[in-house]
Design a protein around this motif. Sequence first.
Motif, PDB file in Angstrom:
ATOM      1  N   UNK A 152     -10.112  50.130 101.202  1.00 57.67           N
ATOM      2  CA  UNK A 152      -9.618  48.928 101.863  1.00 57.67           C
ATOM      3  C   UNK A 152      -9.897  47.647 101.107  1.00 57.67           C
ATOM      4  N   UNK A 153      -9.158  46.613 101.433  1.00 62.58           N
ATOM      5  CA  UNK A 153      -9.293  45.302 100.800  1.00 62.58           C
ATOM      6  C   UNK A 153     -10.731  44.819 100.828  1.00 62.58           C
ATOM      7  N   UNK A 154     -11.165  44.295  99.696  1.00 66.24           N
ATOM      8  CA  UNK A 154     -12.488  43.691  99.528  1.00 66.24           C
ATOM      9  C   UNK A 154     -13.661  44.644  99.776  1.00 66.24           C
ATOM     10  N   UNK A 155     -13.427  45.943  99.721  1.00 67.06           N
ATOM     11  CA  UNK A 155     -14.471  46.926 100.030  1.00 67.06           C
ATOM     12  C   UNK A 155     -15.729  46.757  99.170  1.00 67.06           C
ATOM     13  N   UNK A 156     -15.569  46.447  97.900  1.00 62.60           N
ATOM     14  CA  UNK A 156     -16.708  46.283  96.999  1.00 62.60           C
ATOM     15  C   UNK A 156     -16.738  44.858  96.436  1.00 62.60           C
ATOM     16  N   UNK A 157     -16.252  43.911  97.209  1.00 60.92           N
ATOM     17  CA  UNK A 157     -16.150  42.516  96.796  1.00 60.92           C
ATOM     18  C   UNK A 157     -17.509  41.980  96.337  1.00 60.92           C
ATOM     19  N   UNK A 158     -17.530  41.488  95.118  1.00 59.37           N
ATOM     20  CA  UNK A 158     -18.706  40.841  94.540  1.00 59.37           C
ATOM     21  C   UNK A 158     -19.932  41.757  94.459  1.00 59.37           C
ATOM     22  N   UNK A 159     -19.717  43.057  94.321  1.00 61.00           N
ATOM     23  CA  UNK A 159     -20.815  44.005  94.127  1.00 61.00           C
ATOM     24  C   UNK A 159     -21.153  44.023  92.640  1.00 61.00           C
ATOM     25  N   UNK A 160     -21.857  43.021  92.185  1.00 55.11           N
ATOM     26  CA  UNK A 160     -22.118  42.862  90.757  1.00 55.11           C
ATOM     27  C   UNK A 160     -22.970  43.999  90.182  1.00 55.11           C
ATOM     28  N   UNK A 201     -18.321  47.102  86.144  1.00 57.13           N
ATOM     29  CA  UNK A 201     -18.017  48.290  85.348  1.00 57.13           C
ATOM     30  C   UNK A 201     -17.091  47.909  84.189  1.00 57.13           C
ATOM     31  N   UNK A 202     -17.107  48.724  83.123  1.00 53.74           N
ATOM     32  CA  UNK A 202     -16.360  48.371  81.915  1.00 53.74           C
ATOM     33  C   UNK A 202     -15.010  49.059  81.802  1.00 53.74           C
ATOM     34  N   UNK A 203     -14.809  50.136  82.543  1.00 53.52           N
ATOM     35  CA  UNK A 203     -13.519  50.826  82.485  1.00 53.52           C
ATOM     36  C   UNK A 203     -13.245  51.530  83.804  1.00 53.52           C
ATOM     37  N   UNK A 204     -11.978  51.800  84.036  1.00 52.14           N
ATOM     38  CA  UNK A 204     -11.562  52.507  85.243  1.00 52.14           C
ATOM     39  C   UNK A 204     -10.313  53.313  84.917  1.00 52.14           C
ATOM     40  N   UNK A 205     -10.210  54.483  85.535  1.00 51.76           N
ATOM     41  CA  UNK A 205      -9.021  55.316  85.384  1.00 51.76           C
ATOM     42  C   UNK A 205      -8.365  55.473  86.747  1.00 51.76           C
ATOM     43  N   UNK A 206      -7.095  55.123  86.804  1.00 52.75           N
ATOM     44  CA  UNK A 206      -6.305  55.251  88.034  1.00 52.75           C
ATOM     45  C   UNK A 206      -5.755  56.672  88.077  1.00 52.75           C
ATOM     46  N   UNK A 207      -6.085  57.431  89.125  1.00 53.94           N
ATOM     47  CA  UNK A 207      -5.617  58.822  89.203  1.00 53.94           C
ATOM     48  C   UNK A 207      -4.115  58.912  89.471  1.00 53.94           C
ATOM     49  N   UNK A 208      -3.534  60.086  89.260  1.00 53.43           N
ATOM     50  CA  UNK A 208      -2.090  60.259  89.439  1.00 53.43           C
ATOM     51  C   UNK A 208      -1.627  60.078  90.883  1.00 53.43           C
ATOM     52  N   UNK A 209      -2.514  60.235  91.844  1.00 51.71           N
ATOM     53  CA  UNK A 209      -2.144  60.168  93.265  1.00 51.71           C
ATOM     54  C   UNK A 209      -1.978  58.746  93.795  1.00 51.71           C
ATOM     55  N   UNK A 210      -2.452  57.722  93.061  1.00 46.87           N
ATOM     56  CA  UNK A 210      -2.388  56.338  93.551  1.00 46.87           C
ATOM     57  C   UNK A 210      -0.955  55.832  93.497  1.00 46.87           C
ATOM     58  N   UNK A 211      -0.444  55.414  94.662  1.00 43.44           N
ATOM     59  CA  UNK A 211       0.932  54.904  94.749  1.00 43.44           C
ATOM     60  C   UNK A 211       0.996  53.453  95.208  1.00 43.44           C
ATOM     61  N   UNK A 212      -0.163  52.894  95.604  1.00 44.51           N
ATOM     62  CA  UNK A 212      -0.183  51.502  96.047  1.00 44.51           C
ATOM     63  C   UNK A 212      -1.482  50.840  95.600  1.00 44.51           C
ATOM     64  N   UNK A 213      -1.321  49.701  94.910  1.00 43.85           N
ATOM     65  CA  UNK A 213      -2.463  48.896  94.504  1.00 43.85           C
ATOM     66  C   UNK A 213      -2.186  47.475  94.963  1.00 43.85           C
ATOM     67  N   UNK A 214      -3.117  46.914  95.718  1.00 43.81           N
ATOM     68  CA  UNK A 214      -2.969  45.558  96.247  1.00 43.81           C
ATOM     69  C   UNK A 214      -3.121  44.496  95.171  1.00 43.81           C
ATOM     70  N   UNK A 215      -3.128  43.260  95.599  1.00 42.57           N
ATOM     71  CA  UNK A 215      -3.229  42.125  94.694  1.00 42.57           C
ATOM     72  C   UNK A 215      -4.636  41.997  94.111  1.00 42.57           C
ATOM     73  N   UNK A 216      -4.691  41.744  92.829  1.00 44.55           N
ATOM     74  CA  UNK A 216      -5.924  41.413  92.113  1.00 44.55           C
ATOM     75  C   UNK A 216      -7.121  42.325  92.415  1.00 44.55           C
ATOM     76  N   UNK A 217      -6.946  43.625  92.318  1.00 38.40           N
ATOM     77  CA  UNK A 217      -8.051  44.521  92.655  1.00 38.40           C
ATOM     78  C   UNK A 217      -9.254  44.408  91.713  1.00 38.40           C
ATOM     79  N   UNK A 218      -9.034  43.912  90.481  1.00 38.60           N
ATOM     80  CA  UNK A 218     -10.108  43.852  89.498  1.00 38.60           C
ATOM     81  C   UNK A 218     -10.403  42.420  89.056  1.00 38.60           C
ATOM     82  N   UNK A 219     -10.091  41.451  89.885  1.00 36.34           N
ATOM     83  CA  UNK A 219     -10.326  40.045  89.558  1.00 36.34           C
ATOM     84  C   UNK A 219     -11.798  39.775  89.292  1.00 36.34           C
ATOM     85  N   UNK A 220     -12.053  38.946  88.313  1.00 37.42           N
ATOM     86  CA  UNK A 220     -13.412  38.504  87.954  1.00 37.42           C
ATOM     87  C   UNK A 220     -14.346  39.647  87.583  1.00 37.42           C
TER      88      UNK A 220
END
Length: 86
Positions: free
Chosen positions: A6-14, A38-57
């Motif tokens: 969900x939106x903002x689930x890990x917001x500002x979890x430095x 974190x320095x990298x992320x892999x989006x799995x094949x099952x993801x069909x929706x990504x909201x706005x600015x999920x990796x901002x800052x």
Amino acid sequence: TVIEIGSNAFYNCSLLSSINLPNGLKSIGDGVFYGCSFSSVTIPPSVVKIGDNPFSCCKELSAITVDKDNSVYVSIDGSLYKKEEF
């Protein structure tokens, strides 16, 4: 099994320094990982929706990789795009 983050689930979890998105995940909400370290992320094949600015800052994030079998998203030069944009 996690199918949505969900939106903002890990917001500002430095202190969040690594992430493993599970196969079966379908949706990533707005601003989910804002400010994480974190320095990298892999989006799995099952993801069909990504909201706005999920990796901002996410200052440490240098690469976003999308699984080659993902039907909606693609990564180009470490950045995330919708396939329909190309």
